[in-house]
Write an enzyme that holds these catalytic residues in place. Sequence first.
Site, PDB file in Angstrom:
ATOM      1  N   ASP A  12       0.876  -1.210   0.288  1.00  0.00           N
ATOM      2  CA  ASP A  12      -0.112   0.220   0.186  1.00  0.00           C
ATOM      3  C   ASP A  12       0.726   1.834   0.164  1.00  0.00           C
ATOM      4  OD1 ASP A  12      -2.289   1.662   0.468  1.00  0.00           O
ATOM      5  OD2 ASP A  12      -1.962   1.570   2.392  1.00  0.00           O
ATOM      6  N   SER A  13       0.530   2.747  -0.100  1.00  0.00           N
ATOM      7  CA  SER A  13       1.343   3.463  -0.313  1.00  0.00           C
ATOM      8  C   SER A  13       1.713   3.755   1.519  1.00  0.00           C
ATOM      9  CB  SER A  13       0.073   4.868  -0.943  1.00  0.00           C
ATOM     10  OG  SER A  13      -0.950   4.941   0.175  1.00  0.00           O
ATOM     11  N   CYS A  75      -3.928  -1.208  -2.175  1.00  0.00           N
ATOM     12  CA  CYS A  75      -4.561   0.063  -2.162  1.00  0.00           C
ATOM     13  C   CYS A  75      -5.822   0.888  -3.243  1.00  0.00           C
ATOM     14  CB  CYS A  75      -3.185   0.618  -2.161  1.00  0.00           C
ATOM     15  SG  CYS A  75      -3.008   2.687  -2.761  1.00  0.00           S
ATOM     16  N   GLU A 155      -4.782   9.722   8.836  1.00  0.00           N
ATOM     17  CA  GLU A 155      -3.284   9.838   9.155  1.00  0.00           C
ATOM     18  C   GLU A 155      -3.273  10.354  10.356  1.00  0.00           C
ATOM     19  OE1 GLU A 155      -0.330   8.600   7.513  1.00  0.00           O
ATOM     20  OE2 GLU A 155      -0.971   7.106   6.391  1.00  0.00           O
ATOM     21  N   CYS A 189     -11.293   4.313  -0.405  1.00  0.00           N
ATOM     22  CA  CYS A 189      -9.771   4.574  -0.381  1.00  0.00           C
ATOM     23  C   CYS A 189      -9.404   3.551   1.440  1.00  0.00           C
ATOM     24  CB  CYS A 189      -9.563   6.313  -0.009  1.00  0.00           C
ATOM     25  SG  CYS A 189      -8.430   6.374   1.073  1.00  0.00           S
ATOM     26  N   HIS A 191      -8.070   4.223   3.544  1.00  0.00           N
ATOM     27  CA  HIS A 191      -8.391   4.950   5.458  1.00  0.00           C
ATOM     28  C   HIS A 191      -9.684   5.064   5.829  1.00  0.00           C
ATOM     29  CE1 HIS A 191      -4.068   5.373   4.297  1.00  0.00           C
ATOM     30  NE2 HIS A 191      -3.869   6.428   4.679  1.00  0.00           N
TER      31      HIS A 191
HETATM   32  N1  DGL Z   1      -4.311   4.169  -0.024  1.00  0.00           N
HETATM   33  C1  DGL Z   1      -4.312   4.611  -0.806  1.00  0.00           C
HETATM   34  C2  DGL Z   1      -6.112   4.503  -1.072  1.00  0.00           C
HETATM   35  O1  DGL Z   1      -6.449   3.432  -0.952  1.00  0.00           O
HETATM   36  C3  DGL Z   1      -4.368   6.160   0.103  1.00  0.00           C
HETATM   37  C4  DGL Z   1      -3.846   6.615   0.650  1.00  0.00           C
HETATM   38  C5  DGL Z   1      -3.352   7.314  -1.364  1.00  0.00           C
HETATM   39  O2  DGL Z   1      -3.704   8.598  -1.425  1.00  0.00           O
HETATM   40  O3  DGL Z   1      -1.971   6.923  -1.170  1.00  0.00           O
HETATM   41  O4  DGL Z   1      -5.888   5.026  -2.130  1.00  0.00           O
END
Ligand code: DGL
Length: 272
Positions: A12-13, A75, A155, A189, A191
């Site tokens: 993931d990011s 992600c 976050e 997403c 988050h």
């Molecule tokens: N993990 C990203 C997503 O699910 C969210 C965070 C980001 O923008 O990197 O889209």
Amino acid sequence: MNADSLPIGLFDSGVGGLTVLAAIQRRMPNENLLYLGDTARLPYGTKSPGTIARYALQAASKLVALRIKLLVIACNTATSTALPDLRRHFAPLPVIGVIEPGAAAAVESSRKAHVAVIATEATIGRGAYQEALQRLQPGIRVTSKPCSLLVALAEEGWLEGRECESVVARYLNPIFKNEDAPDCLLLGCTHFPLLLNPIRNILNPDVRIVDSAETTAQCVLDELASTGLLRKNRNKGKVRFFTTDDPERFVHTGSLFLGAALPLNSVQLVDL
Ligand code: DGL
């Protein structure tokens, strides 16, 4: 090592994909897992498609080099941009993204065939959820909205309170405070599941809220079962974490997403 004992790799990011990891652990506690969070370059959601594709390939290559039996793109943004490329690049390794499973869960949940999708700017811009939903249920109505600020709120650990609720309301009220509102909200997403309480507080109780973590975990289980790659050893699996930035920060925010304390000695700093 037998192929079934190889780990599942997830990236993931940042730490958001830990919600997918937790769902996999609940279904398959004996699987070995590798998780890479590219925290140094978070967020992906505001980057251009070329940059996201490059980051995704680098993150995936790191995990593949460590030998894995299946790759999960945990992600939404990376899935929306890089899934076909990563499948081609690493074939025959199975690669599972979070968008198709999330869309399938939404189609199941919406009785009016009207779904709202909230996600990052990049995910909405690629139209990936819109396409997946149409593929699964032609003619379904989709209202989509980028909600980038919700990533920052999660976050920061601002998961409730006046400020958080007013940001959530500003995004969602225009979609839901009208006669012809969708009856399902898809959290597109990683988050957003953390913001479930403030989201629930402003939605009508009969709006169903779905996210892709559980359905993605089920896809992983089905794929491993159908290819005979479920780990045969019944002992609890080992989990290793990699981050591209400060491990202490990864542990701190990661514990919030995982809902359990992450031991610092399970996290290794890596360079992509
Ligand atoms: N993990 C990203 C997503 O699910 C969210 C965070 C980001 O923008 O990197 O889209």
